[in-house]
Motif scaffolding. Structure first.
Motif, PDB file in Angstrom:
ATOM      1  N   SER A 147      11.501-102.975  44.085  1.00 44.23           N
ATOM      2  CA  SER A 147      12.968-102.965  44.132  1.00 44.23           C
ATOM      3  C   SER A 147      13.546-104.363  43.919  1.00 44.23           C
ATOM      4  CB  SER A 147      13.445-102.417  45.485  1.00 44.23           C
ATOM      5  OG  SER A 147      12.941-103.211  46.554  1.00 44.23           O
ATOM      6  N   ILE A 148      12.715-105.398  44.149  1.00 42.72           N
ATOM      7  CA  ILE A 148      13.177-106.774  43.974  1.00 42.72           C
ATOM      8  C   ILE A 148      13.537-107.037  42.518  1.00 42.72           C
ATOM      9  CG2 ILE A 148      12.472-109.208  44.116  1.00 42.72           C
ATOM     10  CD1 ILE A 148      10.781-108.469  46.527  1.00 42.72           C
ATOM     11  N   ILE A 153      17.017-105.904  42.185  1.00 41.77           N
ATOM     12  CA  ILE A 153      17.886-106.823  42.923  1.00 41.77           C
ATOM     13  C   ILE A 153      18.082-108.118  42.131  1.00 41.77           C
ATOM     14  CG2 ILE A 153      18.103-108.214  45.015  1.00 41.77           C
ATOM     15  CD1 ILE A 153      16.493-106.033  46.463  1.00 41.77           C
ATOM     16  N   PHE A 191      21.510-109.512  40.683  1.00 43.99           N
ATOM     17  CA  PHE A 191      21.911-110.836  41.186  1.00 43.99           C
ATOM     18  C   PHE A 191      22.318-111.750  40.039  1.00 43.99           C
ATOM     19  CE2 PHE A 191      20.288-115.211  41.696  1.00 43.99           C
ATOM     20  CZ  PHE A 191      21.190-115.675  42.639  1.00 43.99           C
ATOM     21  N   TYR A 200       7.259-111.509  47.272  1.00 45.67           N
ATOM     22  CA  TYR A 200       8.680-111.322  47.011  1.00 45.67           C
ATOM     23  C   TYR A 200       9.192-112.351  45.999  1.00 45.67           C
ATOM     24  CZ  TYR A 200       8.389-108.661  51.398  1.00 45.67           C
ATOM     25  OH  TYR A 200       8.043-107.776  52.376  1.00 45.67           O
ATOM     26  N   MET A 227      25.338-111.409  49.520  1.00 45.81           N
ATOM     27  CA  MET A 227      24.153-110.688  49.054  1.00 45.81           C
ATOM     28  C   MET A 227      23.440-110.003  50.221  1.00 45.81           C
ATOM     29  SD  MET A 227      21.088-112.193  46.703  1.00 45.81           S
ATOM     30  CE  MET A 227      19.979-111.092  45.830  1.00 45.81           C
ATOM     31  N   TYR A 228      23.311-110.709  51.329  1.00 44.50           N
ATOM     32  CA  TYR A 228      22.666-110.131  52.508  1.00 44.50           C
ATOM     33  C   TYR A 228      23.440-108.915  53.008  1.00 44.50           C
ATOM     34  CZ  TYR A 228      20.404-109.973  57.100  1.00 44.50           C
ATOM     35  OH  TYR A 228      19.706-109.586  58.217  1.00 44.50           O
ATOM     36  N   LEU A 264      22.922-105.936  50.566  1.00 38.58           N
ATOM     37  CA  LEU A 264      21.576-105.360  50.658  1.00 38.58           C
ATOM     38  C   LEU A 264      21.393-104.543  51.934  1.00 38.58           C
ATOM     39  CD1 LEU A 264      19.312-108.264  49.324  1.00 38.58           C
ATOM     40  CD2 LEU A 264      19.977-106.163  48.159  1.00 38.58           C
ATOM     41  N   ILE A 307      16.251-101.095  52.429  1.00 39.26           N
ATOM     42  CA  ILE A 307      15.295-102.131  52.024  1.00 39.26           C
ATOM     43  C   ILE A 307      14.897-102.904  53.274  1.00 39.26           C
ATOM     44  CG2 ILE A 307      14.918-104.114  50.503  1.00 39.26           C
ATOM     45  CD1 ILE A 307      17.253-103.096  48.810  1.00 39.26           C
ATOM     46  N   HIS A 364      15.648-108.522  52.519  1.00 42.58           N
ATOM     47  CA  HIS A 364      17.042-108.941  52.682  1.00 42.58           C
ATOM     48  C   HIS A 364      17.141-110.458  52.795  1.00 42.58           C
ATOM     49  CE1 HIS A 364      18.495-104.839  54.499  1.00 42.58           C
ATOM     50  NE2 HIS A 364      18.182-104.769  53.213  1.00 42.58           N
ATOM     51  N   MET A 397      15.782-112.555  49.639  1.00 43.30           N
ATOM     52  CA  MET A 397      16.698-112.581  48.497  1.00 43.30           C
ATOM     53  C   MET A 397      17.925-113.450  48.785  1.00 43.30           C
ATOM     54  SD  MET A 397      15.286-110.870  46.077  1.00 43.30           S
ATOM     55  CE  MET A 397      13.792-111.654  46.704  1.00 43.30           C
TER      56      MET A 397
END
Length: 290
Positions: A55-56, A59, A63, A111, A221-222, A225, A230, A235, A238
């Motif tokens: 999923s990263i 993201i 982003f 990650y 972003m946090y 997410l 996730i 969290h 990222m």
């Protein structure tokens, strides 16, 4: 901070200079950093964890799309072409990897490595355009094949297939990879010692990157997410990656393209020094407040 100070001292005492710093950078980029990525993935990542981290990729792509849109507005305010590249690309390699792996020793390198797949693609496509004087740089797909991307895909292949490398080779590679973080930061400190620091401390446009990219975007972003199922580790990882200071590679690319490399170097200096405060603050804020 200790490594950065060591680099500055080595230059000020003439042990190192701008010419001798270059081989250190090449060693880190071409060998130490890729080896560290490779070893940490094959030693610390399980196959199931890998599949749960895909999923990263999504993201990271979202982003960069959002950050690119924000950077357009910031560039219009300050009217500086190289500014957009500094805003977009964070120092994931030299700072992100050691910081994330220190917070999450088991899965942090995975990650960051998955994020780096998109990061490297963006750097050698959009980054090439943005670091040329008029944005006329041509994308060379061969640049996507570099030691870092090769190390990532080789390690992911071994994790998926379950193939193990000999213990003696693993130990040797671990010791080579362990030099990446201190040498990278010593290089950054040495580069700082070669520029007129006072000139860039007064450059207000650089603090726009600190305020928007290194403080506001990680928090936003946090929060976004958190709306999705996730893991908490992803969290925070990222968000911290989003808050990294300007990438040192932007300076090298700008210099080679004949763009404003000195301004980019000043941006790396200001954002890196500010990150000494902003990164711990973001980590504390996201873990204990939000």
């Amino acid at each position: 901070v200790i490594y950065i100070l060591a680099g500055m001292i080595l230059v000020k005492t003439k042990v190192l200079n701008s010419e001798t710093l270059d081989p250190i950078s090449r060693f880190v980029i071409k060998m130490a950093l890729p080896v560290m990525i490779f070893v940490n993935i094959i030693d610390g990542v399980e196959r199931d964890t890998l599949f749960h981290s895909l999923s990263i990729l999504v993201i990271a792509a979202v982003f960069y799309i959002c950050t690119f849109i924000i950077s357009l507005g910031m560039t219009k305010i300050f009217h500086l072409g190289i500014y957009q590249a500094m805003f977009l690309f964070g120092n994931v390699g030299f700072m992100g990897i050691p910081i994330i792996t220190s917070i999450f020793p088991q899965n942090g390198i995975l990650y960051v490595s998955v994020f780096t797949v998109i990061d490297q693609f963006m750097l050698w496509t959009m980054g090439v355009k943005l670091t040329t004087p008029c944005g006329k740089g041509k994308f060379d797909p061969r640049k996507l094949v570099n030691p870092a991307t090769v190390a990532i895909f080789a390690a992911l292949f071994l994790v998926v297939t379950g193939i193990k490398i000999p213990q003696l080779l693993d130990t040797g590679l671990q010791k080579i990879g362990a030099t990446a973080s201190p040498l990278a930061m010593i290089y950054v400190g040495g580069v700082f010692a070669c520029i007129d620091i006072r000139r860039y401390i007064k450059e207000l446009s650089l603090y726009g990157i600190v305020l928007v990219k290194m403080l506001l975007i990680p928090v936003i972003m946090y929060g976004v997410l958190n709306l999705f199922p996730i893991s908490e580790e992803i969290h925070l990882t990222m968000a911290l990656i989003a808050g990294m200071p300007a990438m040192t590679s932007v300076v090298m690319m700008a210099n080679s393209a004949g763009s404003d490399g000195d301004y980019a170097l000043g941006g790396v200096f200001v954002t890196t020094i500010c990150s000494i405060v902003t990164l711990p603050f973001i980590c504390w804020l996201l873990q204990y407040i939000l």
